[in-house]
Structures are given as structure tokens and as C-alpha cells.
Design a protein around this motif. Structure first.
Motif, PDB file in Angstrom:
ATOM      1  N   HIS A  79       0.827  -1.210   0.000  1.00 22.39           N
ATOM      2  CA  HIS A  79       0.000   0.000   0.000  1.00 22.39           C
ATOM      3  C   HIS A  79       0.859   1.257   0.000  1.00 22.39           C
ATOM      4  O   HIS A  79       1.819   1.376   0.760  1.00 22.39           O
ATOM      5  CB  HIS A  79      -0.913   0.021   1.229  1.00 22.39           C
ATOM      6  N   GLY A  80       0.484   2.246  -0.854  1.00 24.21           N
ATOM      7  CA  GLY A  80       1.125   3.550  -0.851  1.00 24.21           C
ATOM      8  C   GLY A  80       2.518   3.536  -1.460  1.00 24.21           C
ATOM      9  O   GLY A  80       3.010   2.535  -1.968  1.00 24.21           O
ATOM     10  N   GLY A  81       3.154   4.694  -1.407  1.00 24.49           N
ATOM     11  CA  GLY A  81       4.530   4.804  -1.861  1.00 24.49           C
ATOM     12  C   GLY A  81       4.689   4.703  -3.367  1.00 24.49           C
ATOM     13  O   GLY A  81       3.787   5.002  -4.148  1.00 24.49           O
ATOM     14  N   LEU A  82       5.869   4.269  -3.775  1.00 24.92           N
ATOM     15  CA  LEU A  82       6.269   4.239  -5.183  1.00 24.92           C
ATOM     16  C   LEU A  82       6.473   2.806  -5.645  1.00 24.92           C
ATOM     17  O   LEU A  82       7.119   2.003  -4.961  1.00 24.92           O
ATOM     18  CB  LEU A  82       7.580   5.020  -5.359  1.00 24.92           C
ATOM     19  N   MET A  83       5.953   2.494  -6.832  1.00 19.20           N
ATOM     20  CA  MET A  83       6.241   1.214  -7.474  1.00 19.20           C
ATOM     21  C   MET A  83       7.060   1.469  -8.730  1.00 19.20           C
ATOM     22  O   MET A  83       6.705   2.315  -9.556  1.00 19.20           O
ATOM     23  CB  MET A  83       4.953   0.467  -7.824  1.00 19.20           C
ATOM     24  N   LEU A  84       8.168   0.755  -8.859  1.00 17.41           N
ATOM     25  CA  LEU A  84       8.998   0.781 -10.054  1.00 17.41           C
ATOM     26  C   LEU A  84       8.755  -0.519 -10.801  1.00 17.41           C
ATOM     27  O   LEU A  84       8.986  -1.605 -10.251  1.00 17.41           O
ATOM     28  CB  LEU A  84      10.469   0.924  -9.674  1.00 17.41           C
ATOM     29  N   ALA A  85       8.273  -0.430 -12.039  1.00 14.77           N
ATOM     30  CA  ALA A  85       7.769  -1.608 -12.741  1.00 14.77           C
ATOM     31  C   ALA A  85       8.459  -1.803 -14.079  1.00 14.77           C
ATOM     32  O   ALA A  85       8.820  -0.834 -14.768  1.00 14.77           O
ATOM     33  CB  ALA A  85       6.257  -1.484 -12.950  1.00 14.77           C
ATOM     34  N   GLY A  86       8.599  -3.059 -14.451  1.00 11.48           N
ATOM     35  CA  GLY A  86       9.144  -3.387 -15.759  1.00 11.48           C
ATOM     36  C   GLY A  86       8.866  -4.831 -16.100  1.00 11.48           C
ATOM     37  O   GLY A  86       8.481  -5.623 -15.246  1.00 11.48           O
ATOM     38  N   HIS A  87       9.078  -5.180 -17.366  1.00 14.32           N
ATOM     39  CA  HIS A  87       8.885  -6.571 -17.778  1.00 14.32           C
ATOM     40  C   HIS A  87      10.233  -7.260 -17.948  1.00 14.32           C
ATOM     41  O   HIS A  87      11.239  -6.627 -18.291  1.00 14.32           O
ATOM     42  CB  HIS A  87       8.048  -6.654 -19.060  1.00 14.32           C
ATOM     43  N   THR A  88      10.235  -8.554 -17.708  1.00 10.12           N
ATOM     44  CA  THR A  88      11.474  -9.336 -17.720  1.00 10.12           C
ATOM     45  C   THR A  88      11.674 -10.103 -19.017  1.00 10.12           C
ATOM     46  O   THR A  88      12.702 -10.761 -19.188  1.00 10.12           O
ATOM     47  CB  THR A  88      11.472 -10.345 -16.553  1.00 10.12           C
ATOM     48  N   ASP A  89      10.692 -10.055 -19.915  1.00 11.61           N
ATOM     49  CA  ASP A  89      10.803 -10.795 -21.168  1.00 11.61           C
ATOM     50  C   ASP A  89      11.362  -9.905 -22.275  1.00 11.61           C
ATOM     51  O   ASP A  89      11.351  -8.675 -22.180  1.00 11.61           O
ATOM     52  CB  ASP A  89       9.447 -11.363 -21.586  1.00 11.61           C
ATOM     53  N   THR A  90      11.839 -10.541 -23.322  1.00 14.61           N
ATOM     54  CA  THR A  90      12.306  -9.835 -24.515  1.00 14.61           C
ATOM     55  C   THR A  90      11.586 -10.407 -25.742  1.00 14.61           C
ATOM     56  O   THR A  90      10.962 -11.464 -25.677  1.00 14.61           O
ATOM     57  CB  THR A  90      13.824  -9.997 -24.737  1.00 14.61           C
ATOM     58  N   VAL A  91      11.723  -9.700 -26.844  1.00 14.23           N
ATOM     59  CA  VAL A  91      11.253 -10.238 -28.119  1.00 14.23           C
ATOM     60  C   VAL A  91      12.238 -11.302 -28.603  1.00 14.23           C
ATOM     61  O   VAL A  91      13.375 -11.367 -28.130  1.00 14.23           O
ATOM     62  CB  VAL A  91      11.126  -9.126 -29.175  1.00 14.23           C
ATOM     63  N   PRO A  92      11.830 -12.145 -29.560  1.00 13.01           N
ATOM     64  CA  PRO A  92      12.808 -13.042 -30.208  1.00 13.01           C
ATOM     65  C   PRO A  92      13.839 -12.225 -30.984  1.00 13.01           C
ATOM     66  O   PRO A  92      13.695 -11.013 -31.154  1.00 13.01           O
ATOM     67  CB  PRO A  92      11.929 -13.875 -31.153  1.00 13.01           C
ATOM     68  N   PHE A  93      14.872 -12.884 -31.457  1.00 19.41           N
ATOM     69  CA  PHE A  93      15.911 -12.179 -32.205  1.00 19.41           C
ATOM     70  C   PHE A  93      16.271 -12.981 -33.452  1.00 19.41           C
ATOM     71  O   PHE A  93      16.087 -14.201 -33.510  1.00 19.41           O
ATOM     72  CB  PHE A  93      17.158 -11.956 -31.340  1.00 19.41           C
ATOM     73  N   ASP A  94      16.769 -12.271 -34.457  1.00 13.56           N
ATOM     74  CA  ASP A  94      17.242 -12.894 -35.688  1.00 13.56           C
ATOM     75  C   ASP A  94      18.756 -13.011 -35.604  1.00 13.56           C
ATOM     76  O   ASP A  94      19.476 -12.017 -35.688  1.00 13.56           O
ATOM     77  CB  ASP A  94      16.834 -12.057 -36.905  1.00 13.56           C
ATOM     78  N   ASP A  95      19.232 -14.225 -35.429  1.00 16.09           N
ATOM     79  CA  ASP A  95      20.663 -14.457 -35.229  1.00 16.09           C
ATOM     80  C   ASP A  95      21.493 -13.937 -36.398  1.00 16.09           C
ATOM     81  O   ASP A  95      22.634 -13.489 -36.215  1.00 16.09           O
ATOM     82  CB  ASP A  95      20.902 -15.956 -35.034  1.00 16.09           C
ATOM     83  N   ASN A  96      20.930 -13.958 -37.599  1.00 20.29           N
ATOM     84  CA  ASN A  96      21.676 -13.514 -38.785  1.00 20.29           C
ATOM     85  C   ASN A  96      21.880 -12.007 -38.810  1.00 20.29           C
ATOM     86  O   ASN A  96      22.771 -11.520 -39.516  1.00 20.29           O
ATOM     87  CB  ASN A  96      20.942 -13.948 -40.062  1.00 20.29           C
ATOM     88  N   GLN A  97      21.047 -11.261 -38.060  1.00 17.34           N
ATOM     89  CA  GLN A  97      21.148  -9.807 -38.093  1.00 17.34           C
ATOM     90  C   GLN A  97      21.943  -9.233 -36.922  1.00 17.34           C
ATOM     91  O   GLN A  97      22.367  -8.076 -36.976  1.00 17.34           O
ATOM     92  CB  GLN A  97      19.746  -9.195 -38.123  1.00 17.34           C
ATOM     93  N   TRP A  98      22.159 -10.018 -35.880  1.00 17.34           N
ATOM     94  CA  TRP A  98      22.984  -9.560 -34.764  1.00 17.34           C
ATOM     95  C   TRP A  98      24.452  -9.762 -35.111  1.00 17.34           C
ATOM     96  O   TRP A  98      24.848 -10.816 -35.606  1.00 17.34           O
ATOM     97  CB  TRP A  98      22.639 -10.329 -33.489  1.00 17.34           C
ATOM     98  N   SER A  99      25.278  -8.767 -34.821  1.00 19.56           N
ATOM     99  CA  SER A  99      26.708  -8.875 -35.099  1.00 19.56           C
ATOM    100  C   SER A  99      27.482  -9.407 -33.905  1.00 19.56           C
ATOM    101  O   SER A  99      28.704  -9.545 -33.975  1.00 19.56           O
ATOM    102  CB  SER A  99      27.264  -7.505 -35.512  1.00 19.56           C
ATOM    103  N   MET A 100      26.779  -9.696 -32.817  1.00 19.53           N
ATOM    104  CA  MET A 100      27.408 -10.204 -31.595  1.00 19.53           C
ATOM    105  C   MET A 100      26.412 -11.099 -30.868  1.00 19.53           C
ATOM    106  O   MET A 100      25.250 -11.196 -31.260  1.00 19.53           O
ATOM    107  CB  MET A 100      27.852  -9.046 -30.696  1.00 19.53           C
ATOM    108  N   ASP A 101      26.863 -11.750 -29.808  1.00 23.23           N
ATOM    109  CA  ASP A 101      26.000 -12.630 -29.031  1.00 23.23           C
ATOM    110  C   ASP A 101      24.962 -11.784 -28.285  1.00 23.23           C
ATOM    111  O   ASP A 101      25.325 -10.946 -27.458  1.00 23.23           O
ATOM    112  CB  ASP A 101      26.850 -13.415 -28.020  1.00 23.23           C
ATOM    113  N   PRO A 102      23.660 -11.979 -28.557  1.00 26.94           N
ATOM    114  CA  PRO A 102      22.642 -11.160 -27.889  1.00 26.94           C
ATOM    115  C   PRO A 102      22.543 -11.414 -26.390  1.00 26.94           C
ATOM    116  O   PRO A 102      21.969 -10.597 -25.670  1.00 26.94           O
ATOM    117  CB  PRO A 102      21.348 -11.557 -28.603  1.00 26.94           C
ATOM    118  N   PHE A 103      23.118 -12.536 -25.903  1.00 30.27           N
ATOM    119  CA  PHE A 103      23.035 -12.880 -24.484  1.00 30.27           C
ATOM    120  C   PHE A 103      24.341 -12.600 -23.731  1.00 30.27           C
ATOM    121  O   PHE A 103      24.520 -13.066 -22.608  1.00 30.27           O
ATOM    122  CB  PHE A 103      22.621 -14.345 -24.318  1.00 30.27           C
TER     123      PHE A 103
END
Length: 390
Positions: A79-103
Motif C-alpha cells: 500500500h502507498g509509496g512508489l512502485m517501479l515496474a518493468g517486464h522481464t521478457d524480450t522479443v525473439p531475435f534474428d541471429d543472422n542480423q545480430w553482429s554479436m551474441d545477444p546474451f
């Protein structure tokens, strides 16, 4: 357990794949991300509640609460105060378009690269770094950290959170990438499939079948009329694109030149403005194809590709907006993309979107955070917490 430093937290979060996807072959659990966040929060004195999503087993939300030392709130109350919120998931990725390891968090050219570096796992590293530099025994208002699942697909995590009976923060900041410019309102999001079922046959006898592509041609004509009607009828000046948009995004029909097309499907995207209900927009969409359905005996089907996301309507003069404007030095704006804000807002809290990184990097190969933005962002997040809770 000691809490890692800023870069170590960032690296750990990026290294844990937590992709959300409609395609089950790509869809992954976010459990490892949630467990790490919970451990770090507990090391700072937070009490943590981890909940599996009812609609998506294997996906989890985290609520971490830190109350002032003299608080009489029960263990499960937020109750009350401040909530800092975000999501922990990501979109998929295209390995051919990344120039480095996405992880792997990679520092090069004054940038931090990695999948989720700004959209938006990195936000949690900023929060926890800010808290490491504060004397949490001096907390005057409750502080809540919310980490959700599946924002990139169904927003099921946020939809479950907004049903929480004992979650009543006064304020919420959602750390999506806005370059730390406060966002007080945004459009919604609807995705629909329009499926035409005709009758296949040999192309040498067109009247023996019912060509789904030809019917789709009529449907597209109606949709373009609707698109113009939306542009002419509705307008909200806060937005750079002040009207609801309709985009024809994907189409497929038929299988061979010498066959009458028996099925054709079009996927469209619609972005409702605040003040236009999802139900109203759905009715307009159905109405636009109604005559064609009568002419061709219910050959046209309109299907939701996901649960529609309503627009988020905040106010430009709330206390939280004014605080964010003062700290950031930026005037609050409206944006065309959508977030979990309309669900979080149902908890009754003042809500804004404000976080590190540029939206232009979201969902892009080689996603990155500019290193020169780190220190000023750390200071702003720390100040938002101090002025809300200390």
C-alpha cells in the motif's frame, strides 16, 4: 548473499534468455531472471512474492516490497509509496542480423549491446544500483519493485497483477525506454486477422469456385475507407500522429496460379487513441466488412490475434508528472507505442512511463544503451526514489 555491482547485474540479466513469443518453439520461461531479481531484492531487505501466471504456466511475476521500519502493514500488503515496474521478457531475435551474441553484454563504441539492454531488463539494474547508494533505514514511504512476464506478447503478467487485491501503490514508474523523458499517455494496440474462406477450384472455370483473393480485394477497399474515416473523425493534439492508425501488415492467399484461391488472410494493426474504447473500434471494424459478409454468406471472419491493449490516458499535470519533469528537465509527452500502463493504472496509482534507452533501439538487432547516458540516468532514478519515498 551480497548484491553484485551495476555492470555485473546488467550482464547477468542479459545472459538469461527470457523470450516471449507466440511460437512455442521460441517461447521461454523468465524464471531465472525472476529468481535473480528476487535474491538481489532480498539482500537489500525486500520481502518478495513470486507468482506463476495462471494463463501461462512457467511464466512468473515478482512483487518485492520494502516498508518503512515502523510500518504496520501486513506481509502481503503493498500500500502507498512508489512502485517501479518493468517486464522481464524480450522479443525473439534474428541471429543472422545480430553482429554479436545477444546474451552477452558487450561494451564497444561507447555502447552496451545485448538483448533486453534497453527493452527492458536493464532497468532493474538501474533500480537496484540506486538502492545500493541509499540508507534504506530512512525510508518514509513504501517502495515496491514489480517485474512482470509476457509483456511482449499477451501482457498476461500485467493483467494478472492488476487483479492483486492488496497492491495499492500511490505512484508507479514503468521503466520502458523513453530516454528518461516522462510519458503521460499513449495509444493502444489491436491486431486482427481477417480471414476469407471461399471455394477452390480449377482456374479455367472461375464461376465454379469463389475466389478469396477477389473478396479480400473488396475488404481492403472497405478498410482503406475506415482508415481515412478514423483519420478524419478523431484527433488528440498531444500525439505526433494525432489520429488512430490502421496498417495492413501481412497478407497470404492461395497456393498456385491455376487454382481458384480458397482462403486468404490479412493481418492488420490498429492503434486506438485515449478516449476511443477497444469495443468501439472493434464495432467499426466489423461494420466495415458487414456488407461483404451479407453478399458472400459469412465468408469474412475477423479474429483477434491477441487480447486488445487499451490506450493509456494519464494527466499532464499530476504530481508524479511534475516531479518527473523537474528531475529530467523534459516536458512530459504522448507516444504512439503501448505499454503495460493501462493495466497498472487500474490499481489506482498515478502512472508514467520513464526509463533508460531510446525506443528507436527496441526490437532491433544489436540493441544497445549509450554509455554516456548511464550516470545521468542513475542519478535521475535515484532522485525519483528519494523524492517519492524518503
Amino acid at each position: 548473499m551480497s548484491i553484485p555491482n551495476f555492470m555485473q547485474m546488467y550482464q547477468t540479466l542479459i545472459s538469461l534468455p527470457s523470450i516471449s513469443a507466440i511460437d512455442e518453439k521460441l517461447n521461454l520461461s523468465n524464471k531465472d531472471v525472476i529468481n535473480n531479481l528476487a535474491n538481489w531484492c532480498q539482500s537489500l531487505g525486500f520481502e518478495c512474492e513470486i507468482s506463476e501466471l495462471e494463463s501461462a504456466p512457467g511464466k512468473y511475476n515478482l512483487l518485492a516490497r520494502l516498508n518503512p521500519s515502523d510500518s504496520e502493514n501486513g506481509k502481503k500488503e503493498f500500500h502507498g509509496g512508489l512502485m517501479l515496474a518493468g517486464h522481464t521478457d524480450t522479443v525473439p531475435f534474428d541471429d543472422n542480423q545480430w553482429s554479436m551474441d545477444p546474451f552477452t553484454l558487450t561494451e564497444t563504441n561507447n555502447k552496451l549491446f545485448g538483448l533486453g539492454s534497453i527493452d527492458m531488463k536493464g532497468f532493474f539494474a538501474f533500480i537496484l544500483h540506486a538502492l545500493q547508494g541509499l540508507d534504506l533505514s530512512n525510508l518514509k514511504q513504501p517502495l515496491i519493485i514489480l517485474a512482470t512476464a509476457d509483456e511482449e506478447t499477451t501482457m498476461a503478467g500485467a493483467q494478472q497483477v492488476c487483479q492483486h487485491k492488496n497492491l495499492k501503490p500511490a505512484r508507479c514508474i514503468i521503466g520502458e525506454p523513453t530516454d528518461m523523458v516522462p510519458v503521460f499517455t499513449h495509444k493502444g494496440h489491436m491486431s486482427n486477422a481477417i480471414r476469407i474462406v471461399g471455394k477452390s477450384g480449377h482456374s479455367s472455370d472461375p464461376d465454379a469456385g469463389l475466389n478469396a483473393i477477389e473478396i479480400m480485394h473488396l475488404v481492403i477497399g472497405k478498410l482503406l475507407i475506415l482508415k481515412q474515416e478514423l483519420k478524419n473523425k478523431y484527433s488528440v493534439d498531444h500525439f505526433v500522429i494525432p489520429y488512430p492508425t490502421l496498417n495492413l501488415g501481412h497478407i497470404h492467399g492461395g497456393d498456385n496460379a491455376n487454382r481458384i484461391c480458397g482462403c486468404c488472410e490479412l493481418h492488420i494493426d490498429m492503434r486506438p487513441l485515449p478516449g476511443i474504447s477497444v469495443i468501439e473500434l472493434q464495432a467499426m471494424l466489423l461494420g466495415s466488412v458487414n456488407e461483404i459478409n451479407k453478399q458472400y454468406s459469412n465468408a469474412v471472419e475477423v479474429i483477434d490475434l491477441h487480447e486488445p491493449i487499451p490506450a493509456f490516458k494519464g494527466t499532464a499535470d499530476s504530481a508524479l508528472v511534475k516531479l518527473a519533469e523537474k528531475i529530467s528537465g523534459e516536458k512530459a509527452i504522448a507516444v504512439n507505442y503501448c505499454t503495460e500502463a493501462p493495466f497498472i493504472q487500474q490499481l489506482g496509482c498515478e502512472t508514467i512511463i520513464m526509463g533508460p534507452g531510446s525506443i528507436n533501439q527496441a526490437h532491433q538487432p544489436d540493441e544497445y544503451l549509450a554509455i554516456e547516458k548511464i550516470k545521468p540516468t542513475q542519478q535521475m532514478i535515484k532522485q525519483l526514489i528519494v523524492e517519492s519515498c524518503f
